[in-house]
Structures are given as structure tokens and as C-alpha cells.
Design a protein around this motif. Structure first.
Motif, PDB file in Angstrom:
ATOM      1  N   GLN A  16      51.484  44.347  33.990  1.00  0.00           N
ATOM      2  CA  GLN A  16      51.077  43.848  35.505  1.00  0.00           C
ATOM      3  C   GLN A  16      49.495  44.011  34.842  1.00  0.00           C
ATOM      4  O   GLN A  16      48.093  43.444  35.336  1.00  0.00           O
ATOM      5  N   LYS A  17      49.036  45.309  34.463  1.00  0.00           N
ATOM      6  CA  LYS A  17      47.496  45.699  34.087  1.00  0.00           C
ATOM      7  C   LYS A  17      47.377  44.885  33.141  1.00  0.00           C
ATOM      8  O   LYS A  17      45.806  44.878  32.998  1.00  0.00           O
ATOM      9  N   LYS A  18      48.011  44.515  32.156  1.00  0.00           N
ATOM     10  CA  LYS A  18      46.982  43.696  30.641  1.00  0.00           C
ATOM     11  C   LYS A  18      47.044  42.434  31.035  1.00  0.00           C
ATOM     12  O   LYS A  18      45.518  41.522  31.073  1.00  0.00           O
ATOM     13  N   PHE A  19      47.990  41.689  32.090  1.00  0.00           N
ATOM     14  CA  PHE A  19      48.356  39.865  32.102  1.00  0.00           C
ATOM     15  C   PHE A  19      48.167  39.840  33.619  1.00  0.00           C
ATOM     16  O   PHE A  19      47.931  38.262  33.523  1.00  0.00           O
ATOM     17  N   GLY A  20      48.343  40.193  35.051  1.00  0.00           N
ATOM     18  CA  GLY A  20      48.713  40.500  35.895  1.00  0.00           C
ATOM     19  C   GLY A  20      47.509  40.657  36.831  1.00  0.00           C
ATOM     20  O   GLY A  20      48.276  41.201  37.830  1.00  0.00           O
ATOM     21  N   TYR A  21      46.138  40.876  36.727  1.00  0.00           N
ATOM     22  CA  TYR A  21      45.334  41.120  37.222  1.00  0.00           C
ATOM     23  C   TYR A  21      44.702  40.449  37.693  1.00  0.00           C
ATOM     24  O   TYR A  21      44.757  39.259  37.359  1.00  0.00           O
ATOM     25  N   ILE A  22      43.904  40.792  38.793  1.00  0.00           N
ATOM     26  CA  ILE A  22      42.883  40.026  39.925  1.00  0.00           C
ATOM     27  C   ILE A  22      41.026  40.686  39.504  1.00  0.00           C
ATOM     28  O   ILE A  22      41.559  42.173  39.634  1.00  0.00           O
ATOM     29  N   THR A  23      40.370  40.402  39.152  1.00  0.00           N
ATOM     30  CA  THR A  23      39.206  40.779  39.435  1.00  0.00           C
ATOM     31  C   THR A  23      38.089  40.138  39.245  1.00  0.00           C
ATOM     32  O   THR A  23      38.068  38.995  39.547  1.00  0.00           O
ATOM     33  N   ALA A  24      37.381  40.724  40.233  1.00  0.00           N
ATOM     34  CA  ALA A  24      35.853  40.096  41.107  1.00  0.00           C
ATOM     35  C   ALA A  24      34.525  41.041  40.886  1.00  0.00           C
ATOM     36  O   ALA A  24      35.202  42.832  41.144  1.00  0.00           O
ATOM     37  N   ASP A  25      33.589  40.723  42.127  1.00  0.00           N
ATOM     38  CA  ASP A  25      32.602  41.633  42.231  1.00  0.00           C
ATOM     39  C   ASP A  25      33.410  42.180  43.053  1.00  0.00           C
ATOM     40  O   ASP A  25      32.550  43.657  43.962  1.00  0.00           O
ATOM     41  N   SER A  26      33.960  42.187  44.271  1.00  0.00           N
ATOM     42  CA  SER A  26      34.326  43.993  45.496  1.00  0.00           C
ATOM     43  C   SER A  26      35.917  42.831  45.590  1.00  0.00           C
ATOM     44  O   SER A  26      36.765  41.500  45.176  1.00  0.00           O
ATOM     45  N   LYS A  27      36.428  43.965  46.176  1.00  0.00           N
ATOM     46  CA  LYS A  27      37.883  43.682  46.625  1.00  0.00           C
ATOM     47  C   LYS A  27      38.663  42.136  47.088  1.00  0.00           C
ATOM     48  O   LYS A  27      38.001  42.494  48.236  1.00  0.00           O
ATOM     49  N   PRO A  28      38.969  41.098  46.785  1.00  0.00           N
ATOM     50  CA  PRO A  28      39.611  40.798  48.602  1.00  0.00           C
ATOM     51  C   PRO A  28      40.527  40.889  48.695  1.00  0.00           C
ATOM     52  O   PRO A  28      40.720  41.666  48.464  1.00  0.00           O
ATOM     53  N   ASN A  29      40.698  40.219  50.128  1.00  0.00           N
ATOM     54  CA  ASN A  29      41.237  40.840  50.933  1.00  0.00           C
ATOM     55  C   ASN A  29      43.263  40.140  50.965  1.00  0.00           C
ATOM     56  O   ASN A  29      42.435  38.654  50.190  1.00  0.00           O
ATOM     57  N   ASN A  30      44.091  40.359  51.161  1.00  0.00           N
ATOM     58  CA  ASN A  30      44.860  39.242  51.266  1.00  0.00           C
ATOM     59  C   ASN A  30      45.801  39.395  49.777  1.00  0.00           C
ATOM     60  O   ASN A  30      46.317  38.609  48.854  1.00  0.00           O
ATOM     61  N   ILE A  31      45.668  40.689  49.377  1.00  0.00           N
ATOM     62  CA  ILE A  31      46.282  40.435  47.884  1.00  0.00           C
ATOM     63  C   ILE A  31      47.847  40.809  47.819  1.00  0.00           C
ATOM     64  O   ILE A  31      47.927  41.738  48.432  1.00  0.00           O
ATOM     65  N   MET A  32      48.283  39.510  47.869  1.00  0.00           N
ATOM     66  CA  MET A  32      50.386  39.864  48.161  1.00  0.00           C
ATOM     67  C   MET A  32      50.806  40.511  46.988  1.00  0.00           C
ATOM     68  O   MET A  32      51.770  41.132  46.805  1.00  0.00           O
ATOM     69  N   CYS A  33      50.208  40.007  45.390  1.00  0.00           N
ATOM     70  CA  CYS A  33      50.889  40.210  44.496  1.00  0.00           C
ATOM     71  C   CYS A  33      50.124  39.984  42.832  1.00  0.00           C
ATOM     72  O   CYS A  33      48.819  39.342  43.419  1.00  0.00           O
ATOM     73  N   GLY A  34      50.379  41.200  42.119  1.00  0.00           N
ATOM     74  CA  GLY A  34      49.336  40.907  41.082  1.00  0.00           C
ATOM     75  C   GLY A  34      48.451  42.961  41.025  1.00  0.00           C
ATOM     76  O   GLY A  34      48.378  43.579  42.377  1.00  0.00           O
ATOM     77  N   TYR A  35      47.988  42.759  40.324  1.00  0.00           N
ATOM     78  CA  TYR A  35      47.015  44.389  40.211  1.00  0.00           C
ATOM     79  C   TYR A  35      45.463  44.363  39.586  1.00  0.00           C
ATOM     80  O   TYR A  35      44.974  42.985  39.597  1.00  0.00           O
ATOM     81  N   TRP A  36      44.663  44.947  41.012  1.00  0.00           N
ATOM     82  CA  TRP A  36      43.326  44.881  41.241  1.00  0.00           C
ATOM     83  C   TRP A  36      43.142  45.793  40.166  1.00  0.00           C
ATOM     84  O   TRP A  36      42.960  46.805  39.779  1.00  0.00           O
ATOM     85  N   LYS A  37      42.081  45.204  39.666  1.00  0.00           N
ATOM     86  CA  LYS A  37      41.577  45.959  38.787  1.00  0.00           C
ATOM     87  C   LYS A  37      39.289  45.627  38.884  1.00  0.00           C
ATOM     88  O   LYS A  37      38.984  44.097  39.084  1.00  0.00           O
ATOM     89  N   GLU A  38      39.147  47.017  38.974  1.00  0.00           N
ATOM     90  CA  GLU A  38      37.782  46.666  38.995  1.00  0.00           C
ATOM     91  C   GLU A  38      36.622  46.090  37.466  1.00  0.00           C
ATOM     92  O   GLU A  38      37.241  46.070  36.823  1.00  0.00           O
ATOM     93  N   ALA A  39      35.592  45.496  38.111  1.00  0.00           N
ATOM     94  CA  ALA A  39      34.880  44.244  37.415  1.00  0.00           C
ATOM     95  C   ALA A  39      34.596  45.174  36.477  1.00  0.00           C
ATOM     96  O   ALA A  39      33.760  45.932  36.550  1.00  0.00           O
ATOM     97  N   GLU A  40      33.695  45.036  35.589  1.00  0.00           N
ATOM     98  CA  GLU A  40      32.664  45.907  34.685  1.00  0.00           C
ATOM     99  C   GLU A  40      31.803  45.321  34.631  1.00  0.00           C
ATOM    100  O   GLU A  40      31.353  44.819  34.557  1.00  0.00           O
ATOM    101  N   LYS A  41      30.665  46.365  34.768  1.00  0.00           N
ATOM    102  CA  LYS A  41      29.305  46.709  35.046  1.00  0.00           C
ATOM    103  C   LYS A  41      28.681  46.835  34.010  1.00  0.00           C
ATOM    104  O   LYS A  41      29.339  47.194  33.229  1.00  0.00           O
ATOM    105  N   THR A  42      27.655  45.510  33.638  1.00  0.00           N
ATOM    106  CA  THR A  42      27.202  46.232  32.918  1.00  0.00           C
ATOM    107  C   THR A  42      25.626  46.362  33.286  1.00  0.00           C
ATOM    108  O   THR A  42      25.601  46.029  34.156  1.00  0.00           O
ATOM    109  N   ASN A  43      24.433  46.973  33.004  1.00  0.00           N
ATOM    110  CA  ASN A  43      23.730  47.786  33.074  1.00  0.00           C
ATOM    111  C   ASN A  43      22.821  46.287  32.685  1.00  0.00           C
ATOM    112  O   ASN A  43      22.114  46.859  31.040  1.00  0.00           O
ATOM    113  N   GLU A  44      21.686  46.247  33.033  1.00  0.00           N
ATOM    114  CA  GLU A  44      21.239  45.404  32.976  1.00  0.00           C
ATOM    115  C   GLU A  44      19.515  45.760  33.308  1.00  0.00           C
ATOM    116  O   GLU A  44      18.915  46.292  34.158  1.00  0.00           O
ATOM    117  N   GLN A  45      18.622  45.732  32.741  1.00  0.00           N
ATOM    118  CA  GLN A  45      17.101  46.278  32.230  1.00  0.00           C
ATOM    119  C   GLN A  45      15.613  45.663  32.440  1.00  0.00           C
ATOM    120  O   GLN A  45      16.309  44.290  31.713  1.00  0.00           O
TER     121      GLN A  45
END
Length: 112
Positions: A83-112
Motif C-alpha cells: 500500500q505505501k508504495k503503490f496504493g497511496y493518496i497524496t495532495a497538498d492537504s489530507k482529503p476527507n473521506n479516505i476509505m481505502c489507501g495510505y495517506w502520504k504527505e506531499a513532498e515539499k520543495t524549497n523555492e527561493q
């Protein structure tokens, strides 16, 4: 068909359904549900009036939103150990109503 790929937005008044994947450089927006076999990926937001279901992962650089009283389902045909490798959900914020899948924090980049 097998897939939908757009350089910018994908928008449908009803549902969006493919056998393989849905990929957009911009937004993915459906008045009904969104369903695919492999993955859903958007350069911006993913919004559905119904549920969002995929056998693999869901990625959005913006938000993910489903209709009221509907769920988000990722990794439907993925072994629990994968699940962590192929069944994940990622976005800028955690959505409501995740019924199935692994929530994965979006990778943040440092913009200068």
C-alpha cells in the motif's frame, strides 16, 4: 478506453472512467465519479461529485475532493504490504473521506 491524458484540464459533466490511468497537467473535475484501473494524477486539483476509486495511487499537486457522503479509494487491488508504495493518496492537504489507501504527505520543495 485505456487512458485519458491531457496537457491541461480534464472536465466532465458526468463520470470519468478508464481501464488504465487518468493524467492531467491541470485539474481533473467530474460531476459524477472518477474511476480507473492504475492511477489518477493531476498537476492541480482532483474534484468529483461522487467517489474516486483506483486500483493504484492518487496524486494531486492541489487538493482532492469528493462529493458529500462519498469516499476516496486507492490501492483497491494492491496487497496490504504494498500500500505505501503503490496504493497511496497524496495532495497538498489530507482529503476527507479516505476509505481505502495510505495517506502520504506531499513532498515539499524549497523555492527561493
Amino acid at each position: 478506453g485505456w487512458f485519458i491524458k491531457a496537457g491541461w484540464d480534464i472536465k466532465a459533466g458526468g463520470f470519468i472512467k478508464t481501464g488504465a490511468f487518468i493524467k492531467a497537467g491541470g485539474h481533473i473535475n467530474a460531476g459524477g465519479y472518477i474511476k480507473t484501473g492504475w492511477f489518477i494524477k493531476a498537476g492541480w486539483d482532483i474534484k468529483a461529485g461522487g467517489f474516486i476509486k483506483t486500483d493504484g495511487y492518487i496524486e494531486a499537486d492541489g487538493y482532492i475532493e469528493v462529493g458529500e457522503d462519498y469516499g476516496i479509494y486507492a490501492g483497491l487491488n494492491i496487497r496490504l504490504s504494498m500500500q505505501k508504495k503503490f496504493g497511496y493518496i497524496t495532495a497538498d492537504s489530507k482529503p476527507n473521506n479516505i476509505m481505502c489507501g495510505y495517506w502520504k504527505e506531499a513532498e515539499k520543495t524549497n523555492e527561493q
